[in-house]
Scaffold this active site. Structure first.
Site, short mmCIF file in Angstrom:
data_model
loop_
_atom_site.label_atom_id
_atom_site.label_comp_id
_atom_site.label_asym_id
_atom_site.label_seq_id
_atom_site.Cartn_x
_atom_site.Cartn_y
_atom_site.Cartn_z
N ASP A 240 16.41 -18.90 -37.71
CA ASP A 240 16.57 -18.49 -36.31
C ASP A 240 17.20 -17.09 -36.17
O ASP A 240 16.48 -16.10 -36.04
CB ASP A 240 17.37 -19.54 -35.53
CG ASP A 240 17.04 -19.55 -34.04
OD1 ASP A 240 16.15 -18.81 -33.61
OD2 ASP A 240 17.68 -20.35 -33.30
N ASP A 241 18.52 -17.02 -36.19
CA ASP A 241 19.25 -15.75 -36.06
C ASP A 241 20.34 -15.70 -37.13
O ASP A 241 21.54 -15.83 -36.84
CB ASP A 241 19.89 -15.67 -34.65
CG ASP A 241 18.85 -15.80 -33.56
OD1 ASP A 241 18.13 -14.82 -33.30
OD2 ASP A 241 18.74 -16.89 -32.97
N HIS B 200 10.43 -19.33 -38.03
CA HIS B 200 11.24 -19.17 -36.81
C HIS B 200 12.41 -18.26 -37.13
O HIS B 200 13.47 -18.70 -37.58
CB HIS B 200 11.69 -20.56 -36.33
CG HIS B 200 12.46 -20.56 -35.06
ND1 HIS B 200 12.59 -21.68 -34.26
CD2 HIS B 200 13.15 -19.59 -34.41
CE1 HIS B 200 13.32 -21.40 -33.19
NE2 HIS B 200 13.68 -20.12 -33.27
N HIS C 81 9.75 -21.81 -27.60
CA HIS C 81 10.99 -22.55 -27.75
C HIS C 81 11.00 -23.63 -26.67
O HIS C 81 10.77 -23.33 -25.49
CB HIS C 81 12.20 -21.64 -27.52
CG HIS C 81 12.51 -20.71 -28.65
ND1 HIS C 81 11.60 -19.85 -29.19
CD2 HIS C 81 13.66 -20.52 -29.36
CE1 HIS C 81 12.17 -19.17 -30.17
NE2 HIS C 81 13.43 -19.56 -30.30
N GLU D 66 15.31 -27.29 -27.02
CA GLU D 66 16.48 -26.87 -27.82
C GLU D 66 17.72 -27.41 -27.10
O GLU D 66 18.48 -28.18 -27.65
CB GLU D 66 16.51 -25.33 -27.91
CG GLU D 66 17.73 -24.78 -28.67
CD GLU D 66 17.78 -23.25 -28.71
OE1 GLU D 66 16.99 -22.59 -28.02
OE2 GLU D 66 18.64 -22.72 -29.44
N HIS E 228 14.10 -14.60 -35.50
CA HIS E 228 14.11 -13.48 -34.54
C HIS E 228 14.61 -12.26 -35.30
O HIS E 228 15.75 -12.27 -35.79
CB HIS E 228 15.03 -13.78 -33.36
CG HIS E 228 14.67 -15.04 -32.64
ND1 HIS E 228 13.92 -15.04 -31.48
CD2 HIS E 228 14.91 -16.35 -32.91
CE1 HIS E 228 13.74 -16.29 -31.07
NE2 HIS E 228 14.33 -17.11 -31.92
N1 HPA Z 1 16.77 -19.87 -28.44
C1 HPA Z 1 16.32 -19.14 -27.43
N2 HPA Z 1 16.23 -17.83 -27.49
C2 HPA Z 1 16.60 -17.21 -28.61
C3 HPA Z 1 17.07 -17.91 -29.68
C4 HPA Z 1 17.16 -19.32 -29.60
O1 HPA Z 1 17.56 -20.04 -30.52
N3 HPA Z 1 17.34 -16.98 -30.64
C5 HPA Z 1 17.03 -15.77 -30.15
N4 HPA Z 1 16.57 -15.90 -28.90
ZN ZN Z 2 14.76 -19.10 -31.88
#
Ligand code: HPA
Ligand code: ZN
Length: 333
Positions: free
Chosen positions: A275-276, A14, A194, A197, A16
């Site tokens: 994630d990011d 996971h 996703h 969350e 991006h």
């Molecule tokens: N959630 C939803 N969209 C996203 C995320 C996330 O954590 N990171 C990058 N786009």
């Molecule tokens: Zn994500």
């Protein structure tokens, strides 16, 4: 234990790629492409990385992605992430990209994909790192727009293993994308989304029942439904958790409140991801270290989390076996 975490070979499921865009590279490419960034210095930009929820992050994340224009830019972005993989001992990675963030600005689908692919091919050649690419539909846009993106992807189907769903979750339930996910399945794509969350468990039920996904990205809200917890356990549906992300986006107040250990102890198939990472204060090892230090994880927990990543990936059984053996070798040493 921190040294042990660092030494373990890991997979990431996971990530991006646009979320691995470090401020230093962003400034460099902005200058090259003659794009204005509304911050004078890297430090000033980093100060803006102070989020209150998912949307406040997405606003900055999409603004940052606008700096990426050429195939070379996407290659450099991917190359920089791969160096982080080397540092973090990530030997397999499955990365997301958001085609619509770029095609909506007139950048061709092919430009984006070719740059990323070049970076990943080089990763395999230079470091032996294997990878898969997953394209995500932006859920704040229409299903029609997602259909258009699916169409654009078809000539490159061999290079994209799956389809995902990301962006603003609240108000954009999985049901909005039921038809396009059906079509993607027919085309042979693996499916992930996703879900859970920020939004409640109804989004998780929809993702499983209407989109027929094979993996859930995040999914931490599952804890609010006994029925769902039981199902996730029985079917061993993977949840790609992202602890740093959840703290930075205020899904949990702090690491001690994160439910990763509860989900793991219940018997769910969870794994750790970044994630990011350029926005959420750290790459994969840092995510492991943060939960280890706050949630009383044992050595066995860490090994289980790492093995879950490999077992939940979209690689062949043979390659899974090879990687698990590599994990065992370090685990026993
Ligand atoms: N959630 C939803 N969209 C996203 C995320 C996330 O954590 N990171 C990058 N786009
Ligand atoms: Zn994500």
């Amino acid at each position: 234990m921190i040294e042990f975490i660092k030494r373990l070979p890991k997979a990431e499921l996971h990530l991006h790629i646009e979320g691995s865009f470090e401020p230093e590279l962003m400034f460099k490419l902005a200058q090259k492409n003659k794009i204005e960034i509304p911050y004078k210095t890297v430090e000033e930009l980093k100060k803006a990385y102070n989020f209150s929820n998912l949307q406040s992050f997405l606003d900055i994340y999409y603004a940052g992605a606008k700096v990426l224009r050429t195939e070379e830019d996407f290659y450099l972005l991917t190359q920089a992430y791969i160096l982080k993989c080397v540092e973090n001992n990530i030997i397999h990675t499955e990365i997301f990209f958001d085609p619509q963030s770029h095609t909506s600005r007139g950048i061709e689908f092919k430009t984006v994909l070719s740059g990323i692919k070049k970076g990943l091919d080089e990763a395999k050649e230079k470091y032996g790192i294997s990878s898969n690419i997953i394209m995500c539909f932006l859920r704040h846009l229409s299903q029609e727009d997602a259909f258009e993106t699916l169409k654009q992807s078809l000539p490159y189907k061999d290079f994209i293993i799956g389809v995902g769903l990301d962006s603003s979750e609240l108000g954009n339930p999985p049901s909005k994308f039921e038809e396009v996910f059906k079509e993607a399945k027919k085309e042979g794509f693996k499916l992930v989304a996703h879900a859970g969350e920020e939004a409640d468990v109804s989004y998780l039920f929809e993702a499983l029942d209407l989109l027929d996904i094979q993996r859930i990205d995040h999914g931490v809200q599952a804890i609010n439904s006994k029925e769902l917890m039981q199902r996730l356990k029985e079917e061993q549906i993977p949840l790609t958790l992202c602890p740093n992300s959840n703290i930075e986006l205020k899904v949990f107040k702090n690491y001690k409140e994160h439910n990763l250990k509860k989900l793991l102890d219940y018997g769910l198939n969870v794994c750790i991801n970044s994630d990011d990472p350029a926005y959420f204060k750290g790459y994969l090892n840092q995510n492991f270290i943060n939960v280890f230090e706050n949630l009383d994880l044992s050595k066995e927990d860490i090994i289980k989390l790492v093995k879950n990543s490999f077992n939940s990936s979209f690689i062949s059984d043979k390659l899974k076996e090879k990687y698990i053996k590599e994990v065992d070798k370090i685990a026993k040493s």
